[in-house]
Design a protein around this motif. Structure first.
Motif, PDB file in Angstrom:
ATOM      1  N   VAL A 112      -7.577  -6.806  -2.387  1.00  9.68           N
ATOM      2  CA  VAL A 112      -7.141  -5.345  -2.730  1.00  9.68           C
ATOM      3  C   VAL A 112      -5.670  -5.624  -3.822  1.00  9.68           C
ATOM      4  O   VAL A 112      -5.975  -5.342  -4.618  1.00  9.68           O
ATOM      5  CB  VAL A 112      -6.534  -4.975  -1.980  1.00  9.68           C
ATOM      6  CG1 VAL A 112      -5.658  -3.426  -2.093  1.00  9.68           C
ATOM      7  CG2 VAL A 112      -7.727  -4.767  -0.882  1.00  9.68           C
ATOM      8  N   ALA A 113      -4.939  -6.645  -3.278  1.00  8.24           N
ATOM      9  CA  ALA A 113      -3.779  -7.292  -4.611  1.00  8.24           C
ATOM     10  C   ALA A 113      -3.885  -7.305  -6.418  1.00  8.24           C
ATOM     11  O   ALA A 113      -3.435  -6.935  -6.571  1.00  8.24           O
ATOM     12  CB  ALA A 113      -2.587  -8.074  -4.128  1.00  8.24           C
ATOM     13  N   VAL A 162       0.901  -0.994   0.065  1.00  8.73           N
ATOM     14  CA  VAL A 162      -0.137   0.373  -0.202  1.00  8.73           C
ATOM     15  C   VAL A 162       0.935   0.843  -0.096  1.00  8.73           C
ATOM     16  O   VAL A 162       0.588   1.975  -0.729  1.00  8.73           O
ATOM     17  CB  VAL A 162      -0.604  -0.047   0.644  1.00  8.73           C
ATOM     18  CG1 VAL A 162      -1.652   1.064   1.168  1.00  8.73           C
ATOM     19  CG2 VAL A 162      -1.979  -1.121   1.372  1.00  8.73           C
ATOM     20  N   SER A 170       2.922   1.612  -3.546  1.00  8.26           N
ATOM     21  CA  SER A 170       1.423   1.866  -4.563  1.00  8.26           C
ATOM     22  C   SER A 170       1.142   2.718  -4.478  1.00  8.26           C
ATOM     23  O   SER A 170       0.603   4.245  -4.832  1.00  8.26           O
ATOM     24  CB  SER A 170       0.303   1.184  -4.102  1.00  8.26           C
ATOM     25  OG  SER A 170       0.851  -0.313  -4.801  1.00  8.26           O
ATOM     26  N   ASN A 171       1.317   4.229  -3.125  1.00  9.81           N
ATOM     27  CA  ASN A 171       0.482   5.147  -3.299  1.00  9.81           C
ATOM     28  C   ASN A 171       1.603   6.141  -3.672  1.00  9.81           C
ATOM     29  O   ASN A 171       1.138   7.352  -3.681  1.00  9.81           O
ATOM     30  CB  ASN A 171       0.299   5.912  -0.871  1.00  9.81           C
ATOM     31  CG  ASN A 171      -0.256   5.320  -0.704  1.00  9.81           C
ATOM     32  OD1 ASN A 171      -1.790   5.432  -1.270  1.00  9.81           O
ATOM     33  ND2 ASN A 171      -0.275   4.689   0.677  1.00  9.81           N
ATOM     34  N   LEU A 211      -5.288  -4.252  -7.921  1.00  8.73           N
ATOM     35  CA  LEU A 211      -3.923  -3.731  -8.243  1.00  8.73           C
ATOM     36  C   LEU A 211      -3.677  -4.120  -9.828  1.00  8.73           C
ATOM     37  O   LEU A 211      -2.660  -3.239 -10.149  1.00  8.73           O
ATOM     38  CB  LEU A 211      -2.702  -3.521  -7.377  1.00  8.73           C
ATOM     39  CG  LEU A 211      -3.623  -2.914  -6.297  1.00  8.73           C
ATOM     40  CD1 LEU A 211      -2.410  -2.629  -4.592  1.00  8.73           C
ATOM     41  CD2 LEU A 211      -3.802  -1.390  -6.293  1.00  8.73           C
ATOM     42  N   GLY A 244       0.996  -6.518  -6.994  1.00  7.08           N
ATOM     43  CA  GLY A 244       0.001  -6.781  -5.868  1.00  7.08           C
ATOM     44  C   GLY A 244       0.264  -7.792  -6.513  1.00  7.08           C
ATOM     45  O   GLY A 244       0.728  -8.516  -5.884  1.00  7.08           O
ATOM     46  N   ASP A 250      -6.419  -0.543   3.626  1.00  4.42           N
ATOM     47  CA  ASP A 250      -5.339  -0.442   4.443  1.00  4.42           C
ATOM     48  C   ASP A 250      -6.077   0.472   6.000  1.00  4.42           C
ATOM     49  O   ASP A 250      -5.192  -0.018   6.937  1.00  4.42           O
ATOM     50  CB  ASP A 250      -4.383   0.422   3.919  1.00  4.42           C
ATOM     51  CG  ASP A 250      -3.190   1.612   4.741  1.00  4.42           C
ATOM     52  OD1 ASP A 250      -2.457   0.038   4.752  1.00  4.42           O
ATOM     53  OD2 ASP A 250      -3.338   2.133   5.371  1.00  4.42           O
ATOM     54  N   MET A 304      -7.577  -0.227  -2.426  1.00  2.00           N
ATOM     55  CA  MET A 304      -6.339  -0.191  -1.009  1.00  2.00           C
ATOM     56  C   MET A 304      -6.730   0.708  -0.094  1.00  2.00           C
ATOM     57  O   MET A 304      -5.913   0.181   0.600  1.00  2.00           O
ATOM     58  CB  MET A 304      -5.381   0.300  -2.209  1.00  2.00           C
ATOM     59  CG  MET A 304      -4.005   0.328  -1.448  1.00  2.00           C
ATOM     60  SD  MET A 304      -3.206   0.848  -3.256  1.00  2.00           S
ATOM     61  CE  MET A 304      -3.217   2.693  -2.628  1.00  2.00           C
ATOM     62  N   ARG A 305      -6.748   1.796  -0.642  1.00  2.00           N
ATOM     63  CA  ARG A 305      -7.162   2.900   0.739  1.00  2.00           C
ATOM     64  C   ARG A 305      -8.003   2.311   1.751  1.00  2.00           C
ATOM     65  O   ARG A 305      -7.832   2.387   3.108  1.00  2.00           O
ATOM     66  CB  ARG A 305      -7.520   4.321   0.449  1.00  2.00           C
ATOM     67  CG  ARG A 305      -6.375   5.337  -0.489  1.00  2.00           C
ATOM     68  CD  ARG A 305      -5.203   5.004   0.930  1.00  2.00           C
ATOM     69  NE  ARG A 305      -3.987   6.016  -0.691  1.00  2.00           N
ATOM     70  CZ  ARG A 305      -3.821   7.367  -0.501  1.00  2.00           C
ATOM     71  NH1 ARG A 305      -4.456   7.963   0.384  1.00  2.00           N
ATOM     72  NH2 ARG A 305      -3.231   8.232  -1.252  1.00  2.00           N
TER      73      ARG A 305
END
Length: 409
Positions: free
Chosen positions: A296-297, A228, A231-232, A300, A380, A321, A317-318
């Motif tokens: 989520v992975a 996460v 990726s951010n 992505l 991911g 997390d 994703m957000r």
């Protein structure tokens, strides 16, 4: 939520609200570039933070266990405020290194101590099982404040670039009187209680982090949090590429657009965090921790071939997390003895940082060579492969009640 909460919990919610850094979040990179820094210099500063956080987590967690979690949070707040004010006048790279260092140390003083304070406070009231719910709602309060301050910060930046930093410093400074009004944990109420020596703290960390119940769990959730975080880095360029034509059609300033976008991310995360306890009750901790990161992975990976899916994937994703952090914190707290709680939680944060750094570095190489969408898809894919491999050797989540660090599970 506020009306039904006990006074210490209401103060905890208030502290979460004023600890938001939303004023500077959507404009921080733009501000640094405007001050003459290059991308490589900004990356170097990020590396400085990563190193200091990794090195400082356990010492500052130990300090939190020695002097009290509330006092550690006060120190964190003062350091963060000093850093924010310093950005108003900083012009040179060395000055920014100092400010980043202050920020990093401030983060480490808060890491572990806020969770440890809340858990011990609830445990002292016989309400430790409410930790995930209250921790999640506290994070939701913080994100709710961030939604407002992100939009305001992006608009203030258009007027004067330094104003968001002054506004952020003023908001965070309110945390000092709030923290001083919060009760100390029982062991620190009269300046006495269980205190670990440095040798005892090292032994507590060693025994805690090598236990099966924590070792595989930390690897699994730490890798997800690392994915996460890495990726951010690419959320902004990817979303700008996806939405650029739509934004330009309305003539909206880029800075204001980013504020709204990040506020949207934060709002979704706030809702997820608020309902962390509800989700844990409905799915169970094991199912939530095992399956949410996998979903989520996988999401992505999809934007590599379908770019329009990137925004929904980033929102997911957000949310994931925000949903999992209170659960992970509760799982760790249930398996850590009270005297070394902040030290071990800081060690866990250090482990997360160690897992995050190689992902960030590898992602930069991939992004330069093949673009940010490829880097995100790679993150991911790495998690999916690693999750399968970990699951073949041991379950990342071990059931059972609170056990303390001396237990075998």
């Amino acid at each position: 939520m506020w009306r039904d909460a006990a006074p210490p919990v209401r103060k905890y919610y208030a502290y979460q609200a004023v600890s938001s850094t939303g004023f500077i979040t959507p404009i921080f990179t733009l501000f640094m570039l405007a001050r003459g820094l290059s991308y490589s210099e900004i990356a170097t500063l990020s590396a400085v933070v990563a190193v200091l956080v990794t090195v400082g987590e356990i010492p500052t967690g130990y300090v939190g266990d020695r002097v009290g979690r509330r006092n550690s949070l006060v120190a964190s707040t003062l350091l963060l405020v000093a850093s924010l004010v310093g950005f108003v006048w900083a012009r040179s790279f060395p000055a920014f290194v100092v400010l980043y260092a202050l920020w990093a140390v401030g983060l480490t003083f808060a890491s572990g101590s806020d969770s440890a304070w809340l858990y011990d406070t609830l445990d002292g009231r016989g309400d430790a099982e409410a930790f995930t719910r209250i921790r999640g709602r506290g994070q939701s309060v913080r994100r709710g404040a961030s939604v407002v301050t992100m939009i305001a910060g992006s608009l203030l930046y258009v007027v004067e670039p330094t104003v968001p930093f002054l506004a952020g410093a003023a908001l965070n400074a309110l945390g000092v009187p709030v923290l001083l009004s919060m009760p100390r944990n029982e062991g620190y109420a009269e300046g006495t209680g269980d205190r670990l020596t440095a040798a005892e703290a090292v032994d507590v960390v060693r025994r805690a982090l090598t236990r099966p119940a924590l070792r595989t769990f930390l690897l699994y959730v730490g890798l997800f949090f690392g994915v996460v975080s890495a990726s951010n880095t690419y959320v902004q360029p990817v979303t700008v590429d996806v939405l650029e034509s739509h934004v330009a059609a309305f003539g909206i300033p880029e800075e204001a657009t980013l504020g709204v976008l990040y506020a949207g991310f934060t709002g979704v995360a706030g809702v997820a965090s608020y309902h962390a306890g509800t989700v844990e009750d409905a799915l169970g901790l094991r199912r939530a921790v095992l399956f949410v990161p996998v979903a989520v992975a996988a999401a992505l990976v999809v934007p590599r071939t379908l770019p329009l899916v990137a925004l929904p994937a980033f929102f997911a994703m957000r949310a994931a997390d925000a949903l999992l952090r209170p659960m992970a914190s509760g799982y760790l707290n249930d398996r850590i003895a009270g005297a070394g709680r902040a030290t071990v939680l800081s060690a866990a944060s250090m482990a997360y940082a160690v897992l995050r750094v190689p992902l960030i570095l590898a992602g930069g190489v991939v992004a330069d060579a093949a673009g940010p969408l490829t880097a995100v898809a790679g993150f991911g894919g790495v998690f999916l492969v690693a999750g399968v491999l970990l699951g073949r050797f041991a379950s990342p989540v071990v059931g059972g009640s609170a056990s303390g660090v001396a237990e075998g599970t």
